[in-house]
Write a protein that holds these residues in place. Structure first.
Motif, PDB file in Angstrom:
ATOM      1  N   THR A   1      82.033  11.741  -1.629  1.00  0.00           N
ATOM      2  CA  THR A   1      83.226  11.653  -0.787  1.00  0.00           C
ATOM      3  C   THR A   1      83.941  10.317  -0.990  1.00  0.00           C
ATOM      4  O   THR A   1      83.347   9.337  -1.447  1.00  0.00           O
ATOM      5  N   TYR A   2      85.226  10.283  -0.638  1.00  0.00           N
ATOM      6  CA  TYR A   2      85.986   9.039  -0.608  1.00  0.00           C
ATOM      7  C   TYR A   2      85.776   8.306   0.711  1.00  0.00           C
ATOM      8  O   TYR A   2      86.229   7.173   0.872  1.00  0.00           O
ATOM      9  N   ALA A   3      85.118   8.959   1.667  1.00  0.00           N
ATOM     10  CA  ALA A   3      84.933   8.363   2.988  1.00  0.00           C
ATOM     11  C   ALA A   3      83.986   7.174   2.931  1.00  0.00           C
ATOM     12  O   ALA A   3      83.148   7.048   2.028  1.00  0.00           O
ATOM     13  N   ASP A   4      84.093   6.311   3.932  1.00  0.00           N
ATOM     14  CA  ASP A   4      83.209   5.150   4.027  1.00  0.00           C
ATOM     15  C   ASP A   4      81.837   5.537   4.560  1.00  0.00           C
ATOM     16  O   ASP A   4      80.831   4.920   4.195  1.00  0.00           O
ATOM     17  N   PHE A   5      81.816   6.559   5.428  1.00  0.00           N
ATOM     18  CA  PHE A   5      80.563   6.984   6.034  1.00  0.00           C
ATOM     19  C   PHE A   5      80.520   8.507   6.143  1.00  0.00           C
ATOM     20  O   PHE A   5      81.559   9.161   6.257  1.00  0.00           O
ATOM     21  N   ARG A   6      79.303   9.040   6.141  1.00  0.00           N
ATOM     22  CA  ARG A   6      79.110  10.473   6.386  1.00  0.00           C
ATOM     23  C   ARG A   6      78.506  10.657   7.767  1.00  0.00           C
ATOM     24  O   ARG A   6      77.581   9.930   8.153  1.00  0.00           O
ATOM     25  N   LEU A   7      79.042  11.622   8.505  1.00  0.00           N
ATOM     26  CA  LEU A   7      78.482  12.023   9.797  1.00  0.00           C
ATOM     27  C   LEU A   7      77.792  13.367   9.586  1.00  0.00           C
ATOM     28  O   LEU A   7      78.462  14.353   9.285  1.00  0.00           O
ATOM     29  N   PRO A   8      76.476  13.450   9.716  1.00  0.00           N
ATOM     30  CA  PRO A   8      75.759  14.678   9.378  1.00  0.00           C
ATOM     31  C   PRO A   8      75.948  15.846  10.342  1.00  0.00           C
ATOM     32  O   PRO A   8      75.523  16.960  10.047  1.00  0.00           O
ATOM     33  N   LYS A   9      76.589  15.607  11.469  1.00  0.00           N
ATOM     34  CA  LYS A   9      76.868  16.711  12.398  1.00  0.00           C
ATOM     35  C   LYS A   9      78.147  16.421  13.165  1.00  0.00           C
ATOM     36  O   LYS A   9      78.506  15.255  13.404  1.00  0.00           O
ATOM     37  N   GLN A  10      78.821  17.489  13.553  1.00  0.00           N
ATOM     38  CA  GLN A  10      80.120  17.359  14.218  1.00  0.00           C
ATOM     39  C   GLN A  10      80.007  16.623  15.549  1.00  0.00           C
ATOM     40  O   GLN A  10      80.942  15.924  15.962  1.00  0.00           O
ATOM     41  N   GLU A  11      78.873  16.740  16.220  1.00  0.00           N
ATOM     42  CA  GLU A  11      78.706  16.092  17.517  1.00  0.00           C
ATOM     43  C   GLU A  11      78.844  14.572  17.437  1.00  0.00           C
ATOM     44  O   GLU A  11      79.163  13.910  18.435  1.00  0.00           O
ATOM     45  N   LEU A  12      78.625  13.999  16.242  1.00  0.00           N
ATOM     46  CA  LEU A  12      78.756  12.549  16.104  1.00  0.00           C
ATOM     47  C   LEU A  12      80.211  12.095  16.214  1.00  0.00           C
ATOM     48  O   LEU A  12      80.482  10.910  16.448  1.00  0.00           O
TER      49      LEU A  12
ATOM     50  N   PRO B   1      84.269  19.501  26.345  1.00  0.00           N
ATOM     51  CA  PRO B   1      84.988  18.893  27.475  1.00  0.00           C
ATOM     52  C   PRO B   1      84.903  17.371  27.514  1.00  0.00           C
ATOM     53  O   PRO B   1      85.885  16.690  27.811  1.00  0.00           O
ATOM     54  N   GLU B   2      83.716  16.817  27.210  1.00  0.00           N
ATOM     55  CA  GLU B   2      83.565  15.359  27.239  1.00  0.00           C
ATOM     56  C   GLU B   2      84.388  14.713  26.123  1.00  0.00           C
ATOM     57  O   GLU B   2      85.048  13.689  26.330  1.00  0.00           O
ATOM     58  N   LEU B   3      84.357  15.323  24.934  1.00  0.00           N
ATOM     59  CA  LEU B   3      85.156  14.808  23.824  1.00  0.00           C
ATOM     60  C   LEU B   3      86.642  14.869  24.178  1.00  0.00           C
ATOM     61  O   LEU B   3      87.393  13.912  23.933  1.00  0.00           O
ATOM     62  N   GLU B   4      87.060  15.977  24.754  1.00  0.00           N
ATOM     63  CA  GLU B   4      88.469  16.136  25.131  1.00  0.00           C
ATOM     64  C   GLU B   4      88.887  15.069  26.140  1.00  0.00           C
ATOM     65  O   GLU B   4      89.968  14.483  26.033  1.00  0.00           O
ATOM     66  N   LYS B   5      88.012  14.792  27.101  1.00  0.00           N
ATOM     67  CA  LYS B   5      88.303  13.765  28.122  1.00  0.00           C
ATOM     68  C   LYS B   5      88.473  12.400  27.469  1.00  0.00           C
ATOM     69  O   LYS B   5      89.436  11.676  27.741  1.00  0.00           O
TER      70      LYS B   5
ATOM     71  N   LEU C   1      87.220  17.692  15.469  1.00  0.00           N
ATOM     72  CA  LEU C   1      87.338  17.629  16.923  1.00  0.00           C
ATOM     73  C   LEU C   1      86.726  18.849  17.596  1.00  0.00           C
ATOM     74  O   LEU C   1      86.271  18.773  18.738  1.00  0.00           O
ATOM     75  N   ALA C   2      86.748  19.964  16.901  1.00  0.00           N
ATOM     76  CA  ALA C   2      86.182  21.205  17.451  1.00  0.00           C
ATOM     77  C   ALA C   2      85.244  21.822  16.421  1.00  0.00           C
ATOM     78  O   ALA C   2      85.531  21.789  15.222  1.00  0.00           O
ATOM     79  N   PRO C   3      84.131  22.389  16.868  1.00  0.00           N
ATOM     80  CA  PRO C   3      83.227  23.052  15.932  1.00  0.00           C
ATOM     81  C   PRO C   3      83.917  24.226  15.243  1.00  0.00           C
ATOM     82  O   PRO C   3      84.796  24.868  15.824  1.00  0.00           O
ATOM     83  N   LEU C   4      83.518  24.501  14.012  1.00  0.00           N
ATOM     84  CA  LEU C   4      84.078  25.642  13.297  1.00  0.00           C
ATOM     85  C   LEU C   4      83.694  26.928  14.008  1.00  0.00           C
ATOM     86  O   LEU C   4      82.627  27.035  14.610  1.00  0.00           O
TER      87      LEU C   4
END
Length: 299
Positions: free
Chosen positions: A275-286, A81-85, A67-70
């Motif tokens: 990973t055990y995940a179904d999909f990988r998101l290559p950047k946090q913005e996704l 802000p947009e993600l938070e909204k 939810l937040a960048p490291l």
């Protein structure tokens, strides 16, 4: 065919079926290089029909790196802000259930996210707080609590130096070394791992940090399953569409627990990561796009 031959044939058939079943289960629960979602429109393209109007959408999320960048200092992390909204809009939807499951202490992550009437789990799920404020924490044995205090003291005494520091979360800790000089990192990291293990805790590699978790059979996966069961009953699988997103090794426990049931997303830049995940998101913005898609699809 004789009776003995018939019995033998049946036994052989059962063995084949059992072996196939075992192989299928092993395959389902195995890590692999997951398919990538690299742009917003691919969520709908690769998950057609996943969200059902007849089921409650359950959104389970990690915080740091998701939810937040490291950030160099965890105290300085903030959500876009947009993600938070959009996150607030999603949480307010009566057809949506939301929980944040973090390695941070419960009150810490609750303060960072700042959304009321959702479930929070801190310390990798050891602390769980329902929307009404009630708690269902995993109780650590007294000897583990004693070992934890000794662990914190030793790490602070020996390795709180050269820019590295200990984040004491009362039942688990994180040893941060992001600001340590590169030529000193490996020696301090190795010593930290040795100290953590000597006190009986597990040492998990995180982003420029080591997570020390207590020696109990409890993690984000167990917490996610408990949260879903508590809120939707034993038959929660038939009532919910579950989404989980995380970026760290500790999030893999939840991804593994939900594999084949919900859909999970691992935030990771490494194209070869398993990973055990179904999909990988290559950047946090996704994650922003994921939350926006969930908002639009659940209206």
């Amino acid at each position: 065919m004789t009776l003995c031959s018939s019995v033998l044939a049946i036994l052989l058939s059962l063995t084949v079926i059992n072996n196939c079943s075992t192989e299928e289960n092993t395959d389902i629960m195995s890590k692999r290089v997951a398919p990538v979602i690299s742009k917003a429109e691919e969520f709908e393209q690769k998950l057609p029909g996943f969200l059902s109007a007849n089921k409650t959408l359950c959104v389970l999320l990690d915080y740091d790196g998701t939810l937040a960048p490291l950030c160099d200092n965890p105290a300085n992390t903030v959500m876009d802000p947009e993600l938070e909204k959009n996150l607030h809009l999603l949480a307010e939807n009566p057809k949506v259930f939301m929980a944040v499951i973090s390695g941070r202490g419960l009150k810490d992550v609750e303060g960072k996210v700042g959304i009321k009437n959702i479930t929070y789990a801190g310390n990798h799920g050891i602390e769980i707080q329902s929307p009404d404020g009630s708690r269902q924490d995993y109780q650590l044995p007294e000897d583990v609590q004693k070992s934890y205090r000794s662990l914190v003291d030793e790490l602070n005494k020996k390795l709180n130096k050269n820019g590295a520091w200990v984040e004491d979360k009362k039942v688990s800790l994180t040893y941060h070394y992001r600001d340590t000089a590169s030529d000193l990192i490996e020696a301090q990291r190795k010593e930290a791992v040795e100290i953590i293990k000597r006190h009986g805790f597990s040492a998990n590699q995180a982003h420029a940090a080591i997570e020390a978790k207590p020696p109990v059979n409890w993690n984000k996966g167990e917490a996610a399953l408990l949260i879903l069961k508590n809120n939707f009953g034993n038959d929660w699988k038939s009532k919910t569409s579950v989404v989980f997103a995380g970026d760290d090794t500790t999030d893999e426990d939840a991804m593994r627990a939900l594999q084949g049931i919900g859909k999970s997303f691992r935030v990771a830049t490494d194209p070869k990561i398993e990973t055990y995940a179904d999909f990988r998101l290559p950047k946090q913005e996704l994650v922003h796009d994921l939350i926006r898609w969930l908002c639009q699809s659940s209206c």
